[in-house]
Design an enzyme around this catalytic site. Sequence first.
Site, short mmCIF file in Angstrom:
data_model
loop_
_atom_site.label_atom_id
_atom_site.label_comp_id
_atom_site.label_asym_id
_atom_site.label_seq_id
_atom_site.Cartn_x
_atom_site.Cartn_y
_atom_site.Cartn_z
N THR A 179 0.89 -1.72 -0.12
CA THR A 179 0.05 -0.19 0.45
C THR A 179 1.30 1.26 -0.32
O THR A 179 1.93 1.21 0.15
CB THR A 179 -0.53 -0.14 0.88
OG1 THR A 179 -1.94 -0.90 1.37
CG2 THR A 179 -1.38 1.17 1.63
N GLY A 231 -0.91 -2.49 6.21
CA GLY A 231 -0.79 -3.34 7.33
C GLY A 231 -2.45 -3.87 7.00
O GLY A 231 -2.87 -3.82 6.52
N1 ASP Z 1 -4.31 -1.54 4.99
C1 ASP Z 1 -4.66 -2.44 3.90
C2 ASP Z 1 -5.56 -3.04 3.27
O1 ASP Z 1 -6.11 -3.65 4.78
C3 ASP Z 1 -3.53 -2.97 3.22
C4 ASP Z 1 -1.83 -2.56 3.18
O2 ASP Z 1 -1.40 -1.47 3.96
O3 ASP Z 1 -0.88 -3.53 3.02
O4 ASP Z 1 -6.70 -2.75 2.86
#
Ligand code: ASP
Length: 316
Positions: A179, A231
């Site tokens: 992300t 995350g």
């Molecule tokens: N936080 C993002 C989600 O849960 C994914 C990520 O940060 O990698 O969609």
Amino acid sequence: MKVALAVHGGAWNVPDDDLQDHQAGIERSLRHGWQLLGAGASALDAVTSVVQLLEDDPLFNAGTGSHLNRLGKVELDASIMEGNDLQAGAVAAVERIRNPILLARAVLERSEHVLLVGKGARRFARENEVPECRARDLLIGRARETYLRIRAGETDLIATEFAPRDESSAKTGPEHMGTVGAVARDSSGCIVAATSTGGTLDKYPGRVGDSPLIGSGTYADSRLGGASCTGWGEGIIRVVMAKSTIDRISAGDELTAAADAALDNLARVGGRGGMILIDHDGRPAAAFNTPRMARGLACAEHGLRAGVDASMERLA
Ligand code: ASP
């Protein structure tokens, strides 16, 4: 007023083979944003432009190069918040939008709402001339290959997205991406934060993570600070990570202590992740409890620093 910038390309299990590319990608975006801020750009413009650049980089799980959901579709989430007037715009579960951050910004500037989802968000894109694209324009080979591997039964790919892998699965190669997000404070003291993502691996169609949720994945208040999180979204939502960290800072916690406390709280619900922050004095910081996190920080006092592992390199 002190100008500062923090950027991230996701907190997760970045494989050794991908370290250099992630370092280079995050450095590029940091330099780009810092140059804009130095030339007098507003935090709103700098953050939008940095996130757009990261969305266009197929290395990251946002815009082009996003994960596929369980039905093999790319559904995108993004948000942006401006900390002077506490204005915010967000979109969730949108398809065929090349740069969801531009759509989130259009919601911030041109809609009476904060969050638009799915078909309504696309309708708003059309009405406001935010570029649409074909579904396949967002798809890269690596995301498709991962999707097919999960469908063929390699479900450990999902379990190891944010947690350390064991020796055997470390050989499986670079199947995830991260992300993206940015937080900036401009010379007028305005703090803006933004986050954009393709979500988690193998997510259920319609699943929305923390990234478009103001207070969870993104928050900015020029009087207190700004944050962009990354995350495991289901955990980040439950601990309202971005806003609760800003609240700790306003209660007197030191910046990294506040971020570490927020990550400890995330661990309480079994979550892993990371965040970037800027406080009301323009101090940038990053923290994570995943094996790695692509991140970059810039401020006059410490210059430009970027890293993916525990340490950060000072950039020339
Ligand atoms: N936080 C993002 C989600 O849960 C994914 C990520 O940060 O990698 O969609």
